[in-house]
Design a protein around this motif. Structure first.
Motif, short mmCIF file in Angstrom:
data_model
loop_
_atom_site.label_atom_id
_atom_site.label_comp_id
_atom_site.label_asym_id
_atom_site.label_seq_id
_atom_site.Cartn_x
_atom_site.Cartn_y
_atom_site.Cartn_z
N THR A 173 -4.95 -6.71 -32.02
CA THR A 173 -5.06 -6.68 -33.46
C THR A 173 -4.28 -7.74 -34.24
O THR A 173 -3.41 -8.23 -34.08
N ILE A 174 -4.97 -7.97 -35.66
CA ILE A 174 -4.28 -8.79 -36.71
C ILE A 174 -4.47 -7.93 -37.87
O ILE A 174 -5.61 -7.59 -38.21
N SER A 175 -3.40 -7.36 -38.42
CA SER A 175 -3.47 -6.82 -39.77
C SER A 175 -3.05 -7.57 -40.74
O SER A 175 -2.10 -8.15 -40.86
N CYS A 176 -3.56 -7.45 -41.95
CA CYS A 176 -3.53 -8.18 -43.45
C CYS A 176 -3.14 -7.27 -44.32
O CYS A 176 -4.20 -6.04 -44.71
N LEU A 177 -2.02 -7.08 -45.17
CA LEU A 177 -2.04 -6.25 -46.18
C LEU A 177 -2.62 -7.01 -47.60
O LEU A 177 -2.22 -8.15 -47.82
N VAL A 178 -3.61 -6.22 -48.35
CA VAL A 178 -4.14 -6.87 -49.44
C VAL A 178 -4.13 -5.72 -50.59
O VAL A 178 -3.80 -4.54 -50.31
N ARG A 179 -4.48 -6.28 -51.83
CA ARG A 179 -4.70 -5.41 -52.82
C ARG A 179 -5.90 -4.34 -52.71
O ARG A 179 -6.71 -4.72 -52.26
N GLU A 180 -5.44 -2.94 -53.08
CA GLU A 180 -6.50 -1.87 -52.55
C GLU A 180 -7.88 -2.28 -53.24
O GLU A 180 -8.93 -1.99 -52.67
N GLU A 181 -8.07 -2.88 -54.61
CA GLU A 181 -9.13 -3.08 -55.20
C GLU A 181 -9.89 -4.26 -54.49
O GLU A 181 -11.06 -4.44 -54.72
N GLU A 182 -9.10 -4.93 -53.69
CA GLU A 182 -9.71 -6.09 -52.88
C GLU A 182 -10.22 -5.73 -51.51
O GLU A 182 -10.77 -6.71 -50.78
N ALA A 183 -9.96 -4.71 -51.01
CA ALA A 183 -9.96 -4.44 -49.51
C ALA A 183 -11.28 -4.50 -49.02
O ALA A 183 -11.70 -5.13 -47.99
N LYS A 184 -12.43 -3.54 -49.74
CA LYS A 184 -13.69 -3.67 -49.30
C LYS A 184 -14.30 -5.13 -49.15
O LYS A 184 -14.98 -5.33 -48.22
#
Length: 409
Positions: A384-395
């Protein structure tokens, strides 16, 4: 004693929610019987929250007025949902003239530990079910529940019916476990987020475990672990269709499945995302005792931390946003300066073949930065590779990465 070919079929609450759907459940059971299989049907409570017999509805009957209710009493109550659905399904089969036996967790020989509301199965007396199968009966088992050594009813926590199904599959040496839901199988992404998401024909245990753990609502991780230990094939199928669904099993060492249907050029299997995450930065420089105190205190307060990056001057990690008030209290007591970014999402790409492949992270960074999406933090494992982003940009991020790695092909 007749040698039985056993299939365990698990039906979720949506599959049992109406007369029409219950008839579809019966059709799946009888189809397996016609193919010469001995069938064990594991059922969840009927419907979802708000419907009369759903598990969350039963919880609300007590907790809304009596929030101090003991976990033992709550388990006694919540076990009723599966007993109701099992009885209704059994009555339908009996009306059709079929030989059927209904069993709660205790009657099915499911022995658990003493952890009410989140118990683990420690043993199964499979002979209780086998005797009925030998007699030609369809056996319906209440999922989500068992009994401890004191005879107390216990429940297995969220996804408990999945766990019941795979545990019974192992105990009964079943050919496979079929988990029926309202989708055609596991998909490359949430179809409500990515319209071009495709059904995955087959997937290995590690990949599906990561999907479930990283936010995809496919099968409970505990159920996957049980199946993996004994290489039990699990199939995710749709009660309302004849789609072959997704098969979960081991892949060979070269990365191919035993059936060799997976496209060799595809690096990724799926993309998931989990919302309601907060990023925490604690400013703590070269004080190892205080660092140890912080981590110990978080653990004692059941605050689970993820995406951990520790630097000389600060410690960065993520938590579930519901734990922010408790975290702030702890940091204030320790007199530690901090910064919290709320409303984040963890977007994760999953694929057992990405280990050691150069350029994967470069593709992620290029694709997201091109669309102005900032990566707040990242972490990785061998699959896996996970990235944290702003919730409003997740989709948007999920769709971009789905396209970047050609998962719609």
């Amino acid at each position: 004693m007749v040698l039985l070919e056993i299939v365990v079929q698990k039906f979720g609450g949506t599959s049992l929610s109406t007369k029409e759907r219950r008839q579809m459940v019966v059709d799946k059971i009888l189809d397996a019987k016609q193919r010469g299989k001995a069938v064990v049907a594991v059922v969840s409570a009927i419907g979802r929250k708000g419907e009369p017999y759903a598990t969350d509805t039963l919880r609300g009957l007590v907790l809304s007025d009596y929030p101090s209710c003991s976990l033992r009493t709550m388990d006694f109550l919540m076990s009723c949902g599966e007993m109701i659905s099992a009885s209704v399904l059994a009555a339908l089969l009996e009306e059709m003239g079929k030989k059927v036996i209904v069993m709660n967790g205790a009657q099915a020989g499911i022995l658990t530990d003493d952890e009410f509301s989140n118990s683990e199965i420690i043993a199964i007396d499979e002979n209780k079910i086998l005797s009925h199968l030998q007699e030609g009966s369809i056996v319906i088992v209440c999922g989500f529940q068992g009994v401890n050594q004191k005879g107390d009813i216990t429940t297995l926590g969220r996804g408990g019916s999945d766990t019941t199904a795979t545990a019974l599959g192992v105990a009964l040496n079943a050919e496979c476990v079929e988990i029926y839901t309202d989708v055609d199988g596991i998909m490359t992404a949430d179809p409500n987020v990515v319209p071009s998401a495709k059904i995955i024909k087959e997937i290995n245990y590690e990949e599906v475990f990561q999907m479930a753990d990283k936010g995809a609502k496919v099968i409970h991780p505990r159920a996957v672990e049980i199946a993996q230990k004994e290489n039990l094939v699990v199939k995710i199928k749709n009660t309302m269709s004849e789609h072959p669904g997704t098969a979960i099993h081991h892949f060979r060492k070269n990365g191919e499945s035993p059936y060799s249907t997976r496209k060799k050029e595809r690096l990724l299997t799926a993309i998931t995302h989990k919302d309601n995450i907060a990023q925490v930065s604690v400013f703590l420089e070269n004080d190892f005792d205080l660092e140890s105190t912080l981590l110990t205190t978080l653990a004692k307060n059941n605050i689970s931390i993820d995406m951990i990056n520790f630097f000389v001057t600060k410690k960065i990690f993520t938590i579930d946003a519901t734990q922010i008030p408790l975290l702030k209290k702890i940091l204030a007591q320790l007199d530690l300066p901090y910064e919290i970014i709320e409303k984040c999402s963890k977007v994760t790409i999953i694929g057992s073949r990405i280990t050691g492949i150069p350029g994967v992270m470069a593709t992620i960074v290029t694709a997201l930065s091109r669309e102005g999406i900032k990566i707040l933090q990242s972490s990785d494992s061998h699959s896996t590779i996970s990235c944290l982003v702003r919730e409003e940009e997740a989709k948007k991020a999920v769709n971009i990465l789905h396209d970047a790695f050609h998962l719609d092909r």
